[in-house]
Design an enzyme around this catalytic site. Sequence first.
Site, PDB file in Angstrom:
ATOM      1  N   CYS A  40     -75.991  50.023 -35.563  1.00 30.57           N
ATOM      2  CA  CYS A  40     -76.151  51.216 -36.404  1.00 30.57           C
ATOM      3  C   CYS A  40     -76.741  52.372 -35.583  1.00 30.57           C
ATOM      4  CB  CYS A  40     -77.045  50.922 -37.600  1.00 30.57           C
ATOM      5  SG  CYS A  40     -76.644  49.384 -38.441  1.00 30.57           S
ATOM      6  N   CYS A  80     -66.598  49.563 -41.512  1.00 26.72           N
ATOM      7  CA  CYS A  80     -67.752  48.816 -41.003  1.00 26.72           C
ATOM      8  C   CYS A  80     -69.018  49.166 -41.766  1.00 26.72           C
ATOM      9  CB  CYS A  80     -67.928  49.038 -39.519  1.00 26.72           C
ATOM     10  SG  CYS A  80     -68.711  50.581 -39.112  1.00 26.72           S
TER      11      CYS A  80
HETATM   12 ZN    ZN Z   1     -75.909  49.547 -40.642  1.00 30.94          ZN
END
Ligand code: ZN
Lengths: 394, 125
Positions: free
Chosen positions: B104, B35
């Site tokens: 994130c 990812c």
């Molecule tokens: Zn990121």
Amino acid sequence: MIYADNAATTKMSQAAIDKMVSLMKDTYGNPSSLYRFGQKAKEELELARETVASVIGAEPREILFTSGGSEADNQAIRSAAILGKAKGKTHIVSTKFEHHAVLHTLDKLEKEGFEITLLDVHEDGLVRPEEVAAAITDNTALVTIMYANNEIGTIQPIAEIGRICHEKGVLFHTDAVQAITHVPINVVEQNIDMLSASGHKFHGPKGTGFLYAKKGIKLSNLIEGGAQERGKRAGTENVPGIAAMAVALKEASDKLDETAKYLIEKRDRLIEGLYEIEHSALNGDRTKRLPSNVNFCFEGIEGESLLLLLDEKGIAASSGSACTSGSLDPSHVLLAIGRVHDVAHGSLRLSLGEDVTDEDIDYMISAVKEVVTYLRSFSPIWRDLVAGKKQFIL
Amino acid sequence: MALYSEKVMDHFLHPRNVGVIEDADGVGEVGNAKCGDIMKIYLKIDNEIITDVKFETFGCGSAIASSSMATEMIKGKPVTEALELTNKAVAEALDGLPAHKMHCSVLAEEAIKNALEDYQSKQKK
Ligand SMILES: [Zn+2]
Ligand SMILES: Cc1ncc(COP(=O)(O)O)c(C=O)c1O
């Protein structure tokens, strides 16, 4: 700033700006109007059509002006699909690394019942003509393969693919958005039936482009309405934009050889410099690539942070990392040439402008080296690679 | 308009607590290269207080800034308090993140939880 993102868009040429401004000021008539002031605009429009046609070896009436590369791709593929379907042919051959303007159109056609074959582009980013030949069946309506890839810059054997299509009686379209003005194009010699181009990639205005379709190919409208563009695209023509695009196209095409020679030298200097970074690799064939394109993967780092740090150093570039695209997957182009996710996230595309100097190249090399080293210094992946807990891929 | 807030850029360009703690009391690693973001957190814990914290991150600007901010937020704090850190709090402390970048900051929260669990499981032995 060093602008190294010319594959995304380019700076307009002064001659194109001058043309555009002059038409906006003095020739704002509607080309469909019968009075002289309107007909003056019509003349400009047809002059632009002649210029564009002559650059690619076509006839003026084979040129349809569009809002850009995406629209041209959509219209070419849609038209070919409709023509094919009328003859009972519902198969289209393309490649895995086309621009989304092509891929998403093909996705839609697949949902509508078409069968789509996406050819492999191999590790070097090159389509094999014999694989095109093998993919074509009696049911094939269209082959659409890009001239040069927008991310890794690889130039496809278009004339050869076109020859195969013609031998087999299949229509051939190419998205030449990245190639035109960088590679010599002649639609007759290269067996091209349809070709898409976009003004803003060759120093013309954004929102301009064209579709070449060989006479006899019946295009279908994406936009219905008035009878502009021989009835194939409704809407009052963007005369200043179109005329400026033609100026930019002519200007860039006239100095193609000279520019290519200059850029290839700069490109190769940049490639050699970046290869000094350990565990890195060039994406796409070393020589069969656009003179302006450099695309690298650096193991152990992520592309968006690389871009942000280069931006801090005054370099505008691009990456195929997931985090720059807003999706979780890295670029479909890098995956298509076999880069695994870990590595594909750490990609960098530098697409050079014609005004780039050796000093700029050397500055970019040292800036990229510095940033890659810095990001690796606190990358857990890099630590594992160096410690031998993980195998280096590059 | 810039992609990120000034706070995010400050933490991205000058990340706090970067590095490794060799004799860490708890280590946590989350994310995967697939990812595109990986975070590793190292904790030094004394008397249930986080006395030192370091991080290593492979990831985008948002991932690096979130790691930096999250480590700042737990440094000197009791373990119990650090366990309550949320990605929302991290993102808020950074004056917000673009919507598609929130994932994130989730990693920062998870990496810290992971490191604290590692610490707690070692305590039990
Ligand atoms: Zn990121
Ligand atoms: C290969 C390719 N095709 C199509 C397009 C789309 O062109 P436009 O932005 O003019 O719609 C681009 C530009 O991003 C491109 O690189």
